[in-house]
Every structure is written in C-alpha cells, then in structure tokens.
Design an enzyme around this catalytic site. Structure first.
Site, PDB file in Angstrom:
ATOM      1  N   TYR A  23      64.531  62.607  63.243  1.00 35.19           N
ATOM      2  CA  TYR A  23      64.564  64.038  62.891  1.00 35.19           C
ATOM      3  C   TYR A  23      64.478  64.942  64.120  1.00 35.19           C
ATOM      4  O   TYR A  23      64.693  66.145  64.020  1.00 35.19           O
ATOM      5  CB  TYR A  23      63.409  64.399  61.928  1.00 35.19           C
ATOM      6  CG  TYR A  23      63.337  63.570  60.671  1.00 35.19           C
ATOM      7  CD1 TYR A  23      64.430  62.856  60.190  1.00 35.19           C
ATOM      8  CD2 TYR A  23      62.137  63.502  59.940  1.00 35.19           C
ATOM      9  CE1 TYR A  23      64.344  62.093  59.035  1.00 35.19           C
ATOM     10  CE2 TYR A  23      62.048  62.738  58.783  1.00 35.19           C
ATOM     11  CZ  TYR A  23      63.154  62.029  58.338  1.00 35.19           C
ATOM     12  OH  TYR A  23      63.054  61.281  57.204  1.00 35.19           O
ATOM     13  N   HIS A  25      62.890  52.503  60.310  1.00 37.00           N
ATOM     14  CA  HIS A  25      63.586  53.517  59.515  1.00 37.00           C
ATOM     15  C   HIS A  25      64.760  52.964  58.700  1.00 37.00           C
ATOM     16  O   HIS A  25      65.075  53.481  57.629  1.00 37.00           O
ATOM     17  CB  HIS A  25      64.083  54.646  60.416  1.00 37.00           C
ATOM     18  CG  HIS A  25      64.279  55.936  59.707  1.00 37.00           C
ATOM     19  ND1 HIS A  25      64.268  57.162  60.326  1.00 37.00           N
ATOM     20  CD2 HIS A  25      64.490  56.232  58.386  1.00 37.00           C
ATOM     21  CE1 HIS A  25      64.470  58.129  59.440  1.00 37.00           C
ATOM     22  NE2 HIS A  25      64.613  57.589  58.257  1.00 37.00           N
TER      23      HIS A  25
END
Length: 272
Positions: free
Chosen positions: A57, A117
């Site tokens: 992010y 992730h």
C-alpha cells in the site's frame, strides 16, 4: 469490541479498519502520500484499535504516524502488515530488509500480525518465506503470523511443513462471493478468516434487499453485511474516508440477524 482468540492465544478485534488508500491524494490507491493522517485520526477517535496495513500500500508510515500521534499506548493497538510477494520472493536478505522497513515505518518494535500477502508459484520459496516469519514470531517481534489470498493448496504447504501454523488467512469474502468453502477449510485447520473488501460486490438489487433487512434494526446495508460476516466468526476490515461511516461500521454489536435474514444474505448475487 468483540475479539476472536487466534490459535496462539492472541486476541484480535473482530472489526478493524482497512488502510490501503489512507493518507493518499484523491483517496486513490495509486495516489501519492498527502503527508497527513486524517483518516487514521478519525478511526482512532471512533474507537478503532485494529488496523490492516501492507507494504504494497506504500503508506505504512501514515498508520505509524497516526498511532504515535494519538498518545495511546502501543499495546492498545492491533497492527497487521504484509510482506509484498506479488512479484514473488526476493530471497532471505530481501525479506529481512523489507520487514525492518515495515517496523521503521510503523514506528514500532513489534507487529501484532504479519502476513505473506500473496502466494506465488514456488512452493520451496513459500516455505522459505514462512520460516523467516516463524523466526520473527519465535523472537517475539511478530505476535502472530499468517497468510493472505492463500488457497487450500498453498495452506497445505505450510500446514504440512511449517512448525507454526498460520493464525490467519486473509481472503476475499463479500456479497455474491462469500468464499464459504475456503472459510470452512480455514476453520477446520483452526485458522481465522479475515475478509478484505468486505463491503464490495454489492449491486443495486442486493443493496435493496440489505436495506430492507436492516430497516427493522435501524441499520444501514453496510452494517447488515458486516454483521453477517462477524456472526460467521469472520474478521472484517471495512474502510471509509468518511468519519460517520467509519463509526457506523463499528455500530454492529447491538443487533442480531435472524436465520431468515442470513439465508437471504447468503443467496444474494454479487456485482461480479
């Protein structure tokens, strides 16, 4: 706030806040950082203590700064972040360097939940990455470790070969795509499910049904969806750039869905 106890005895608040567009220009995922922590400030003020972040992010520092600024003790918060494996695995040194960067950006010496992730096509490397997470876990730098977007076959690699089972699998679970089968598999292996983008997938038709279900309880459609998820013991991380809507997503502990409500929600078509 209701919490779930993970398989290692650690409690995780069942509602957290997503952060992937926080602190970014135009509230856009690809936007540059604005330099403020507005959404984190609101969320903390609203009562959020669980925040879901990730290296991908590019804004872990926004969360780190917001928490530091709040003057609340670090122990009050549950922070998740994730190793960016969307391009695969860069090796042991790379993983260590990335983890150290996360700790620095988040301004903390420990992370409550650290995830891989995304899986990639190399089972040996997935296991290698997992062993690095296990090492940080054994040293207490990570309080819990887990995975994100892992399917059954990826989970099996770790369940069969790892020494610490994943505490969490963070997956897509939303209207029209509840992902029941994988949630059941997680549950069977004592792995908690976190739903990312829990309010996605809602088309006009589903919206009407959800509003109708929420009416007798005085609840909005989003609250109905989140309530449905937590009644299945699924942890949710909704996200909003609106302070009032952030608060609404926490106001889901004062009503209960009926069996008929739940059946209707389970059968809703999604917008995919």
């Amino acid at each position: 706030m209701k919490a779930l106890t993970l398989n290692n005895g650690i409690d995780i608040p069942i509602v957290g806040s997503g952060t992937n567009t926080y602190g970014k220009e135009g509230n856009q995922y690809a936007g540059a950082l604005r330099g403020d922590t507005e959404e984190i400030d609101w969320a903390i003020e609203n009562g959020y203590r669980h925040f879901d972040s990730a290296q991908k992010y590019r804004n872990e520092e926004v969360l780190g700064k917001g928490i530091k600024k709040s003057s609340l003790p670090r122990e009050d918060f549950f922070i998740t972040t994730k190793l960016n494996t969307f391009e695969g695995f860069g090796g042991t040194d790379w993983a260590h360097a990335e983890i150290e960067k996360s700790l620095e950006k988040l301004q903390t010496d420990y992370i409550d939940l650290f995830l891989i992730h995304n899986p990639w096509d190399n089972h040996t490397e997935i296991l290698e990455a997992w062993r690095i997470l296990e090492d940080y876990y054994n040293r207490g730098v990570f309080k819990s470790i887990g995975v994100s977007n892992f399917k059954k076959e990826h989970l099996d690699i770790i369940l069969e070969n790892g020494s610490v089972p994943p505490a969490v699998n963070q997956i897509k679970s939303q209207v029209g795509n509840w992902n029941e089968e994988l949630i059941d598999y997680n549950k069977k292996n004592d792995i908690a499910t976190v739903a990312w983008s829990p309010l996605g997938g809602i088309d006009e038709k589903a919206l009407q049904v959800l509003e109708e279900i929420g009416k007798p309880y005085g609840k909005k459609y989003a609250q109905v969806v989140l309530r449905y998820q937590i009644e299945r013991d699924v942890i949710v991380i909704p996200k909003s750039h609106n302070k009032n809507r952030q608060a609404q997503s926490l106001a889901i502990f004062d009503f209960e869905l009926t069996e008929s409500d739940r059946d209707r929600i389970a059968q809703l078509p999604g917008s995919h």
